[in-house]
Motif scaffolding. Structure first.
Motif, PDB file in Angstrom:
ATOM      1  N   PHE A 178       0.795  -1.230   0.000  1.00  0.00           N
ATOM      2  CA  PHE A 178       0.000   0.000   0.000  1.00  0.00           C
ATOM      3  C   PHE A 178       0.828   1.282   0.000  1.00  0.00           C
ATOM      4  O   PHE A 178       1.877   1.355   0.632  1.00  0.00           O
ATOM      5  N   LYS A 226      -5.323   4.944   2.020  1.00  0.00           N
ATOM      6  CA  LYS A 226      -4.335   4.031   1.445  1.00  0.00           C
ATOM      7  C   LYS A 226      -4.827   3.553   0.096  1.00  0.00           C
ATOM      8  O   LYS A 226      -6.030   3.497  -0.165  1.00  0.00           O
ATOM      9  N   SER A 227      -3.873   3.219  -0.754  1.00  0.00           N
ATOM     10  CA  SER A 227      -4.236   2.667  -2.058  1.00  0.00           C
ATOM     11  C   SER A 227      -3.294   1.507  -2.341  1.00  0.00           C
ATOM     12  O   SER A 227      -2.134   1.516  -1.922  1.00  0.00           O
ATOM     13  N   SER A 228      -3.816   0.516  -3.030  1.00  0.00           N
ATOM     14  CA  SER A 228      -3.001  -0.686  -3.244  1.00  0.00           C
ATOM     15  C   SER A 228      -2.109  -0.520  -4.460  1.00  0.00           C
ATOM     16  O   SER A 228      -2.299   0.383  -5.281  1.00  0.00           O
TER      17      SER A 228
END
Lengths: 212, 208
Positions: free
Chosen positions: B134, B163-165
């Motif tokens: 992340f 958060k971003s993957s």
């Protein structure tokens, strides 16, 4: 020749995935009526994983193909902002009762005619990988040589909330494992085990059966 | 091509890209102007008329870092900060007036309160730094709340986390932008849900 070798590996060693599905029924569920809707939402509060938007979207699309009226996740979450964000979304079916005390939210839910909330929690992860592929580029061209494989594991659980009765209807879990290969003789050829896709299909099928 | 076939190919592509490009193209540089996407909040308006002043430290906010691990990081979020505050605060009060400067004492006629946000701290992490999948962003704010006579009513602190993957071969700029957008969205959500519960604000609203 390359494709033949790869196909041989795939057929003999795996390239398949296996899925185990478990269904727990808390209370009798009633099939949603034609004008009632379902919303499939992903849980994203865990530190270790994020339920992928693609997976949630896949489950929603599969249910829609099964003639259920499914509201797309992003459309629903945006239209309910800020009450279905990661930090504000209800974590228990009883909390829905508090939400409907907010007149604007009650009006939106009524407009959508939501009957079931389906909360999906889980992720697909690579649990093992090995092998190596070496690539080189020269004046006369380039290419890759080697062999790599990786094992993916998908673990998802869907909680079905009955909004009409403010009760948990049940839980459905899907666990899928599979190994993908990538032989490379000049050109790498990925042979993929469709782990996430199969988990999605299995889960969607079970949800459909659950809501019959 | 289905999303999952694409996902699988991207994963395989990622492995290959790692082999091919690890040495040649690896970079930790971040250079973004944050693009945010904050929906219109569904909420009941407080029966209060508010003014808001955005200091330049917010409206032109830039996070910069130039270290060995984070070379030439330049993150412009000022416009997105203002977009978030405007969208959220505009839905929270019966009236919202944007002010170019904090009004001189006693000159904020017709208003119940004046707000002045401040960005207290920003923190980020990348997948490489924490060995996770992340990009993460964390923003801490202080919202100064003033009476029309200029005296301070309270300061409310809140945070936004996003958060971003790393899926779909997102580059660092895209991943970081998405994480910051999620943090802004989360901060806006906290304002809508929690600001009305601040005792001083609750008391002010009940007195109307």
């Amino acid at each position: 020749m390359r494709i033949a070798v790869a196909a041989l590996i795939c057929s003999t060693a795996g390239c398949k995935s296996t899925t185990v599905v478990d269904v727990y029924r808390e209370s009798a569920s009633v099939a949603p009526q034609a004008d009632e809707a379902i919303v499939v939402l992903g849980r994203r509060h865990a530190v270790s994983h994020n339920t992928e938007e693609d997976f949630v979207d896949c489950v929603g699309r599969s249910l829609r193909q099964g003639s259920l009226n499914v509201i797309p996740e992003k459309q629903f979450v945006d239209s309910m902002y800020p009450y279905f964000e990661t930090s504000t979304a209800p974590t228990d079916v009883k909390n829905l009762d508090k939400l409907v005390q907010i007149p604007a939210i009650a009006a939106k839910l009524n407009e959508y005619r939501v009957r079931y909330f389906i909360w999906v929690d889980g992720a697909t992860e690579t649990v093992d990988k090995a092998g190596s592929i070496t690539c080189a580029i020269g004046p006369g061209g380039g290419g890759c040589f080697g062999f790599a494989y990786w094992e993916d594991e998908a673990n998802y659980e869907a909680s079905v909330w009955d909004f009409k009765n403010l009760a948990l209807s049940g839980k459905i879990s899907a666990e899928t494992q599979g190994t993908s290969f990538m032989p490379a003789v000049v050109i790498p050829i990925p042979l993929l085990a469709r782990v996430q896709s199969n988990a999605c299909k299995s889960m969607a099928t079970q949800i459909q059966d659950f809501l019959k | 091509m289905s999303a999952f076939t694409r996902f699988g190919i991207v994963r395989a592509g990622g492995l290959l890209a790692g082999v091919l490009l690890a040495a040649a193209c690896a970079t930790n540089k971040v250079a973004i102007t944050v693009a945010s996407d904050i929906p219109v909040p569904v909420t009941s308006r407080l029966p209060l008329k508010a003014g808001v002043h955005y200091p330049e430290a917010v409206s032109r906010h830039v996070y910069e870092e130039d270290s060995e691990d984070r070379p030439k990081w330049h993150i412009e979020s000022g416009a997105s900060q203002i977009a978030m505050f405007s969208q959220v605060l505009g839905s929270m009060f019966s009236e919202l007036r944007v002010m170019d400067a904090m009004p001189p004492q006693g000159s904020a006629a017709g208003l119940d309160l004046i707000l002045e946000p401040k960005i207290d701290e920003m923190q980020f992490s990348t997948p490489a730094e924490l060995k996770t999948e992340f990009f993460e962003a964390w923003i801490r704010y202080e919202l100064g709340v003033y009476k029309p006579d200029g005296s301070q009513l309270t300061t409310w602190r809140f945070e936004g986390y996003g958060k971003s993957s790393t899926a779909f071969m997102k580059n660092t700029n895209e991943g970081m932008n998405e994480a910051i957008n999620m943090a802004l969205r989360d901060a806006g959500a906290k304002m809508v849900v929690k600001f009305a519960e601040v005792p001083e604000i609750k008391s002010l609203a009940e007195g109307r």
